[in-house]
Design a protein around this motif. Sequence first.
Motif, mmCIF file in Angstrom:
data_model
loop_
_atom_site.group_PDB
_atom_site.id
_atom_site.type_symbol
_atom_site.label_atom_id
_atom_site.label_comp_id
_atom_site.label_asym_id
_atom_site.label_seq_id
_atom_site.Cartn_x
_atom_site.Cartn_y
_atom_site.Cartn_z
ATOM 1 N N LYS A 130 0.829 -1.196 0.000
ATOM 2 C CA LYS A 130 0.000 0.000 0.000
ATOM 3 C C LYS A 130 0.869 1.253 0.000
ATOM 4 N N VAL A 131 0.473 2.202 -0.842
ATOM 5 C CA VAL A 131 1.151 3.502 -0.919
ATOM 6 C C VAL A 131 0.069 4.562 -0.816
ATOM 7 N N THR B 205 5.860 3.681 -7.668
ATOM 8 C CA THR B 205 5.400 3.633 -6.278
ATOM 9 C C THR B 205 6.326 2.812 -5.379
ATOM 10 N N SER B 206 7.255 2.075 -5.980
ATOM 11 C CA SER B 206 8.178 1.277 -5.169
ATOM 12 C C SER B 206 9.073 2.179 -4.321
ATOM 13 N N LYS B 207 9.281 3.417 -4.781
ATOM 14 C CA LYS B 207 10.089 4.385 -4.036
ATOM 15 C C LYS B 207 9.483 5.775 -4.234
ATOM 16 N N VAL C 4 14.706 14.922 -17.029
ATOM 17 C CA VAL C 4 15.223 13.813 -16.226
ATOM 18 C C VAL C 4 14.290 12.607 -16.270
ATOM 19 N N GLY C 5 13.059 12.769 -15.739
ATOM 20 C CA GLY C 5 12.138 11.644 -15.702
ATOM 21 C C GLY C 5 10.893 11.951 -14.909
ATOM 22 N N TYR C 6 10.416 10.956 -14.133
ATOM 23 C CA TYR C 6 9.174 11.087 -13.380
ATOM 24 C C TYR C 6 9.316 10.559 -11.959
ATOM 25 N N LYS C 7 8.420 11.025 -11.075
ATOM 26 C CA LYS C 7 8.362 10.488 -9.722
ATOM 27 C C LYS C 7 6.927 10.435 -9.259
ATOM 28 N N PHE C 8 6.675 9.541 -8.297
ATOM 29 C CA PHE C 8 5.365 9.394 -7.695
ATOM 30 C C PHE C 8 5.387 10.077 -6.331
ATOM 31 N N VAL C 9 4.393 10.939 -6.082
ATOM 32 C CA VAL C 9 4.349 11.659 -4.808
ATOM 33 C C VAL C 9 3.000 11.382 -4.120
ATOM 34 N N LEU C 10 3.002 11.400 -2.791
ATOM 35 C CA LEU C 10 1.777 11.161 -2.026
ATOM 36 C C LEU C 10 1.053 12.470 -1.756
#
Length: 228
Positions: free
Chosen positions: A138-139, A172-174, A222-228
Amino acid sequence: MKKKDLKILLIDDEPDILEIVGYNLSAEGYQVFTAKNGVEGVALAKKKLPHLIILDVMMPEMDGIEACGIIRKSPGLENTIITFLTARGEDYSQLAGFDAGADDYITKPIKPKVLVSKVKALLRRFKEDTSAAEEIFKVGDIVINREEYKIVNNGTEIILPRKEFELLSLLTSKPNKVFKREVILNKVWGNEVVVGGRTIDVHIRKLREKIGDEHFKTVKGVGYKFVL
């Protein structure tokens, strides 16, 4: 899973393609089924539930883009690998294919041995993924079930196409980690398959629509990231 247990569906309106490609894949030990148009291909896909579908874009009665969209939404075919095999290499055609839920895009002409190698690579990743350890995590408000390829977002179950699921699972792994574009391509699509430069962007856009725009941040250049 042994080769004889792996099912491949080839959908193309060119008899020569069905014969030559079908012969080479059958010679490798795979179960091969063929269809000569999109309508016939969709029906056969629902009946046989193949592990891999190779289909042309331009076909009579129903083109490959429409057929791909229907197949991807059909029960039991959510995790089937879908790749286009077509002479059309324009960006808009590729983007339409990925929007419809395709995993890969192979341009004609291609030597049979090279095609067989690409098929082996696609199916190898399928086998690696399905043999991976069962995991549910769960994230935030999102529950990711890697075993069943399911997402539950705020209590609502979402079935994602294979590559969208793998991309979401990676990000979502990091949480908050910036994943470089080359890392994403390597982890999600693998080094052995060449995809268009906008492939990641298309899949991120689809995830934003389904999961929420606020969770996906672009780091320009650069790229992408997942944020909460």
